[in-house]
Design a protein around this motif. Structure first.
Motif, PDB file in Angstrom:
ATOM      1  N   ILE A   6       0.659  -1.145   0.014  1.00 51.42           N
ATOM      2  CA  ILE A   6      -0.002  -0.041   0.123  1.00 51.42           C
ATOM      3  C   ILE A   6       1.101   1.098   0.000  1.00 51.42           C
ATOM      4  O   ILE A   6       0.710   2.035  -0.766  1.00 51.42           O
ATOM      5  N   LEU A   7       1.828   1.289   1.068  1.00 51.14           N
ATOM      6  CA  LEU A   7       2.812   2.310   0.851  1.00 51.14           C
ATOM      7  C   LEU A   7       3.546   2.716  -0.309  1.00 51.14           C
ATOM      8  O   LEU A   7       3.793   3.651  -0.850  1.00 51.14           O
ATOM      9  N   THR A   9       2.723   1.520  -3.490  1.00 52.98           N
ATOM     10  CA  THR A   9       1.871   2.011  -4.487  1.00 52.98           C
ATOM     11  C   THR A   9       1.363   3.413  -4.466  1.00 52.98           C
ATOM     12  O   THR A   9       1.612   4.254  -5.467  1.00 52.98           O
ATOM     13  N   HIS A  10       1.298   4.142  -3.101  1.00 54.13           N
ATOM     14  CA  HIS A  10       1.008   5.609  -2.958  1.00 54.13           C
ATOM     15  C   HIS A  10       2.038   6.398  -2.959  1.00 54.13           C
ATOM     16  O   HIS A  10       2.050   7.494  -3.552  1.00 54.13           O
ATOM     17  N   ARG A 133      -2.737  10.490   0.245  1.00 53.41           N
ATOM     18  CA  ARG A 133      -2.864  10.255   1.707  1.00 53.41           C
ATOM     19  C   ARG A 133      -3.911   9.707   2.066  1.00 53.41           C
ATOM     20  O   ARG A 133      -4.279   8.546   2.938  1.00 53.41           O
ATOM     21  N   ASP A 135      -6.410   8.510   0.378  1.00 54.75           N
ATOM     22  CA  ASP A 135      -6.770   7.198  -0.424  1.00 54.75           C
ATOM     23  C   ASP A 135      -6.110   5.897   0.370  1.00 54.75           C
ATOM     24  O   ASP A 135      -6.531   4.758   0.590  1.00 54.75           O
ATOM     25  N   ALA A 136      -4.917   6.362   0.782  1.00 58.44           N
ATOM     26  CA  ALA A 136      -3.740   5.272   1.431  1.00 58.44           C
ATOM     27  C   ALA A 136      -4.520   5.043   2.935  1.00 58.44           C
ATOM     28  O   ALA A 136      -4.503   3.877   3.409  1.00 58.44           O
ATOM     29  N   ASN A 137      -4.936   6.006   3.579  1.00 54.09           N
ATOM     30  CA  ASN A 137      -5.540   6.034   4.812  1.00 54.09           C
ATOM     31  C   ASN A 137      -6.721   5.134   4.965  1.00 54.09           C
ATOM     32  O   ASN A 137      -6.905   4.066   5.635  1.00 54.09           O
ATOM     33  N   GLN A 139      -7.407   2.882   2.465  1.00 47.72           N
ATOM     34  CA  GLN A 139      -7.207   1.547   2.364  1.00 47.72           C
ATOM     35  C   GLN A 139      -6.659   0.879   3.317  1.00 47.72           C
ATOM     36  O   GLN A 139      -6.822  -0.435   3.698  1.00 47.72           O
ATOM     37  N   LYS A 158      -0.130   4.230   8.777  1.00 43.89           N
ATOM     38  CA  LYS A 158      -0.665   5.894   8.607  1.00 43.89           C
ATOM     39  C   LYS A 158       0.376   6.730   9.103  1.00 43.89           C
ATOM     40  O   LYS A 158       0.575   7.881   8.383  1.00 43.89           O
ATOM     41  N   ILE A 161       2.661   7.016   6.055  1.00 43.10           N
ATOM     42  CA  ILE A 161       1.676   7.808   4.991  1.00 43.10           C
ATOM     43  C   ILE A 161       1.861   9.297   5.379  1.00 43.10           C
ATOM     44  O   ILE A 161       2.253  10.125   4.329  1.00 43.10           O
TER      45      ILE A 161
END
Length: 186
Positions: A6-7, A9-10, A133, A135-137, A139, A158, A161
């Motif tokens: 996830i990290l 990708t973002h 950020r 969107d990542a949170n 996800q 989090k 991110i």
């Protein structure tokens, strides 16, 4: 999806956002000549909109002049027309098979307007970073709810991110500061 994925990708998205801003800034006029000013300008070439850098060689003839040498001399008129109708406010001078594009010095008022425009462009990219950020949170929250990751992993993700968001926002601030300095120099 694991936290690391996830990290990653973002972070890739944030990197692309910063690169986009750098590309946008290359096209902003400063007091001196830069091929970045016109290289991505679209020219009508036999019915197809083609970037200028694919149609001509671009060089800096002197500190205040861009030299454009079209690969196809018949495209000179189209290139001239595109430059005249662009919002650059420059007047091309056709010289046989080449085009000379003089870059006049900017007035103080124009420099101020360009600086304000640069700030607005940078703020748009900072908003994009914050959206990434968010969107990542989201996800991370979804992954924790579906029991794919633990609550501790989510919280650490989090925090990572947030650190990443600060890092890329600072990069945007530095790029903006450098570009404004370049515009304000005479």
């Amino acid at each position: 999806m694991p936290v690391r994925a996830i990290l990653k990708t973002h972070e890739d998205s944030m990197t692309k956002t910063v690169q986009f801003l750098e590309d946008e800034f290359r096209g902003v006029r400063t007091g001196r000549a830069s091929t970045g000013l016109v290289e991505n300008m679209k020219i009508d070439y036999y019915g197809s909109m083609t970037p200028l850098k694919q149609m001509a060689s671009l060089s800096i003839a002197e500190a205040t002049q861009i030299l454009i040498k079209p690969f196809d001399p018949s495209s000179v008129k189209n290139i001239e027309k595109a430059i005249k109708t662009s919002d650059l406010g420059l007047t091309p001078m056709a010289d046989g098979g080449t085009i000379r594009l003089p870059i006049p010095p900017l007035s103080e008022e124009r420099r101020q307007k360009i600086a304000a425009q640069l700030k607005q462009m940078a703020e748009q990219q900072k908003i994009a970073i914050r959206n990434i950020r968010r969107d990542a949170n989201k996800q991370l929250d979804d992954e924790e709810k579906s029991k794919v990751i633990t609550e501790d992993d989510r919280d650490k993700g989090k925090k990572d991110i947030d650190d990443m968001t600060k890092k890329y926002s600072d990069q945007i601030d530095n790029i903006l500061k450098d570009k404004i300095k370049e515009v304000m120099e005479e």
